[in-house]
Design a protein around this motif. Structure first.
Motif, short mmCIF file in Angstrom:
data_model
loop_
_atom_site.label_atom_id
_atom_site.label_comp_id
_atom_site.label_asym_id
_atom_site.label_seq_id
_atom_site.Cartn_x
_atom_site.Cartn_y
_atom_site.Cartn_z
N THR A 1 -43.02 50.60 -17.63
CA THR A 1 -43.87 49.62 -16.95
C THR A 1 -44.84 48.97 -17.95
O THR A 1 -45.13 47.78 -17.84
CB THR A 1 -44.64 50.24 -15.77
N ARG B 1 -45.17 44.99 -18.68
CA ARG B 1 -46.46 44.28 -18.66
C ARG B 1 -46.73 43.57 -19.98
O ARG B 1 -47.48 42.59 -20.02
CB ARG B 1 -47.60 45.26 -18.36
N ASP C 1 -44.57 38.38 -22.29
CA ASP C 1 -45.34 37.18 -21.94
C ASP C 1 -44.53 36.31 -20.98
O ASP C 1 -43.38 36.61 -20.67
CB ASP C 1 -45.78 36.41 -23.20
N THR C 2 -45.14 35.25 -20.49
CA THR C 2 -44.49 34.44 -19.47
C THR C 2 -43.20 33.78 -19.99
O THR C 2 -42.25 33.62 -19.23
CB THR C 2 -45.44 33.37 -18.90
N ALA D 1 -45.34 46.44 -11.55
CA ALA D 1 -46.14 46.34 -12.77
C ALA D 1 -46.35 44.90 -13.24
O ALA D 1 -47.23 44.63 -14.06
CB ALA D 1 -45.48 47.14 -13.90
N LEU D 2 -45.56 43.97 -12.71
CA LEU D 2 -45.70 42.58 -13.13
C LEU D 2 -47.07 42.03 -12.73
O LEU D 2 -47.53 42.26 -11.62
CB LEU D 2 -44.61 41.71 -12.49
N SER D 3 -47.68 41.31 -13.64
CA SER D 3 -48.94 40.65 -13.30
C SER D 3 -48.63 39.45 -12.42
O SER D 3 -47.47 39.00 -12.35
CB SER D 3 -49.67 40.19 -14.57
N THR D 4 -49.63 38.92 -11.76
CA THR D 4 -49.41 37.74 -10.93
C THR D 4 -48.95 36.56 -11.78
O THR D 4 -48.10 35.78 -11.37
CB THR D 4 -50.66 37.37 -10.12
N THR D 5 -49.45 36.47 -13.00
CA THR D 5 -49.04 35.39 -13.91
C THR D 5 -47.58 35.55 -14.30
O THR D 5 -46.83 34.57 -14.34
CB THR D 5 -49.94 35.37 -15.16
N GLN D 6 -47.17 36.78 -14.58
CA GLN D 6 -45.77 37.04 -14.92
C GLN D 6 -44.87 36.71 -13.72
O GLN D 6 -43.83 36.08 -13.88
CB GLN D 6 -45.55 38.50 -15.30
N SER E 1 -47.21 43.92 -4.40
CA SER E 1 -48.54 44.15 -3.83
C SER E 1 -48.99 42.90 -3.08
O SER E 1 -48.38 41.83 -3.20
CB SER E 1 -49.54 44.44 -4.95
N GLN F 1 -49.67 40.22 -5.60
CA GLN F 1 -48.45 39.62 -6.13
C GLN F 1 -47.83 38.66 -5.12
O GLN F 1 -47.42 37.56 -5.47
CB GLN F 1 -47.43 40.70 -6.50
#
Length: 169
Positions: free
Chosen positions: A43, A47, A50-51, A72-77, A98, A101
């Motif tokens: 994870t 994370r 990058d995009t 584990a992905l960020s909202t930006t990802q 989540s 997300q």
């Protein structure tokens, strides 16, 4: 490392790379990863992507992510995931999102979800105003909304195209 070298790595070798090493993988080289190799990423490694790296992943690679990796992905990802790739997510993967997300999903990403995926989102996880009904998918979206026990109100959609002349909402 080259695409060939990355593709030749075993899953244990790949999992042993540091987050800095994973972040340094060229976007074009990520295509060399098999679905088993993608599943082997920790994870923390996910994370670290990058995009641009996230966007370079194929639909098969996205579909192979474990629920822990998806979570584990960020909202930006997550916003960087191509719409076609979002459509490749399984219902189990969508359930792993989540509330933050799910709220970060773009209108196009939500429209790409399958009926079962939409109905798997909880009221708290559904982004306000995030429903966009594509002409070719309106029945699936309406079915998903109906099956989801009233998510239409939670979504705050201005307009939903329903089957025939019935009004949903």
């Amino acid at each position: 490392l080259s695409s060939e070298q990355i593709g030749a790595m075993g899953t244990a070798q790949l999992a042993s790379l540091s987050t800095t090493q994973v972040a340094a993988i060229e976007t074009g080289d990520l295509a060399a990863l098999t679905t088993n190799q993608v599943k082997a990423l920790t994870t923390a490694q996910v994370r670290a992507l990058d995009t641009d790296q996230i966007q370079s992943l194929t639909s098969d690679q996205i579909a192979s992510l474990t629920t822990a990796q998806v979570a584990a992905l960020s909202t930006t990802q997550l916003q960087a995931v191509e719409t076609d790739d979002i459509a490749a997510l399984t219902t189990t993967q969508v359930r792993a999102l989540s509330s933050a997300q799910a709220a970060a999903l773009t209108t196009e990403q939500v429209a790409a979800l399958e009926t079962g995926d939409i109905s798997s989102l909880t009221n708290a996880a559904v982004p306000m105003g995030a429903v966009a009904v594509r002409r070719d998918h309106h029945d699936a979206v309406v079915d998903g909304v109906a099956a989801s026990g009233g998510y239409i109100a939670a979504m705050g959609a201005d307009r939903i195209v329903a089957r025939q002349t019935s009004l949903v909402g």
